[in-house]
Design a protein around this motif. Sequence first.
Motif, short mmCIF file in Angstrom:
data_model
loop_
_atom_site.label_atom_id
_atom_site.label_comp_id
_atom_site.label_asym_id
_atom_site.label_seq_id
_atom_site.Cartn_x
_atom_site.Cartn_y
_atom_site.Cartn_z
N HIS A 18 -74.91 41.54 -20.20
CA HIS A 18 -74.61 42.14 -18.90
C HIS A 18 -73.25 41.70 -18.36
N VAL A 19 -72.77 40.53 -18.81
CA VAL A 19 -71.42 40.09 -18.44
C VAL A 19 -70.41 40.71 -19.39
N ARG A 20 -70.75 40.73 -20.67
CA ARG A 20 -69.83 41.21 -21.71
C ARG A 20 -69.48 42.69 -21.53
N LEU A 21 -70.33 43.46 -20.83
CA LEU A 21 -70.05 44.89 -20.65
C LEU A 21 -68.74 45.12 -19.91
N PHE A 22 -68.33 44.15 -19.07
CA PHE A 22 -67.06 44.34 -18.34
C PHE A 22 -65.87 44.30 -19.28
N GLY A 23 -66.02 43.60 -20.42
CA GLY A 23 -64.98 43.64 -21.45
C GLY A 23 -64.85 45.03 -22.03
N SER A 24 -66.00 45.70 -22.20
CA SER A 24 -65.98 47.07 -22.73
C SER A 24 -65.36 48.03 -21.72
N LEU A 25 -65.67 47.85 -20.45
CA LEU A 25 -65.07 48.70 -19.42
C LEU A 25 -63.55 48.54 -19.40
N ALA A 26 -63.10 47.30 -19.50
CA ALA A 26 -61.67 47.04 -19.54
C ALA A 26 -61.05 47.64 -20.80
N GLY A 27 -61.76 47.54 -21.92
CA GLY A 27 -61.27 48.12 -23.16
C GLY A 27 -61.12 49.63 -23.07
N ALA A 28 -62.10 50.28 -22.42
CA ALA A 28 -62.03 51.74 -22.25
C ALA A 28 -60.81 52.12 -21.42
N THR A 29 -60.58 51.39 -20.34
CA THR A 29 -59.43 51.68 -19.47
C THR A 29 -58.11 51.46 -20.20
N ALA A 30 -58.01 50.31 -20.89
CA ALA A 30 -56.77 49.97 -21.59
C ALA A 30 -56.47 50.96 -22.71
#
Length: 297
Positions: A18-30
């Motif tokens: 649930h914390v690691r998902l924010f890395g995926s969100l950032a990856g999608a944006t980048a």
Amino acid sequence: MESYIEKVSRKNGFEYGHVRLFGSLAGATATFIGGYLYVNDPGSIFWFGSGSAALLCLLLYLARVKTTGSEEEQREEKAAAGINKKDVLHILGMKTFWFFALIIVGTASIYDVFDQQFPNYYVTFFDSKEEGIATFSKLCATQTALEAILMVFAPALVNKIGAKKGLLLFGFLTFVRIAGSAYFTTPIMLSFFRLIAAFEMPLMLVSVMKYISGVFDVRLSATVYLLGFNLAKQGSVVIFSTIAGGMYASMGFQTTYIFLAASVLIITLISCFTLKNDKKIEEPKEERFHEVSLAAK
């Protein structure tokens, strides 16, 4: 960073995924922004990346983590978390560790090697390289956004089926994605197989962390992660990249992908019999901790 997140989540009672998902969100944006930057001005993506890194450094500098417990309790906790040479040698002497490293080498490493050159393969199926790059950036943004959504549900799935089955499922999905990319070579089908990565990454990350904490002593989890996942994966990527690079040049992408897919399938099948079933482990953590400590001494 991954190990730190896992330790904090386990200590404070929330799911790592649930914390690691924010890395995926950032990856999608980048990825989405990076695709447009690369098409319009390839040099600008380096400035964008450098600026992001500088911002991260500032945020980490300003971050403050609250400590809990008395100073004496914190000293005891720090001493218990200490890892020495004997602990490392003990880990390296465990068959369980090497079987875990094997599936990482045969799946996660090949996953990375496959992804290295896949964009160059993908863009060849478009009328122009620019069109392929723009489409691929949108595809990657979609994939990482889906990855973030699925990261919410991955902990519940892995808790239900067990970390071992999660790792095996990751291996079979990796096989399907690589083999499918070799045999189905239209932009639509290649895009479909690329999106499978949105399921793979949450499965891999959550299963790896849960397998380590479920099978090995939690005191050694960071060391097992460093050696069995990080070091094993990066080291074998060097080897597989060299092999794959020569095969790309001499045999082409599709033949290389068939070789990579077959390697993943063989090691995944072997791991069906070598990985421990973490769902059946009933031995208390304290007992395992005591045994490992005695062995280290």
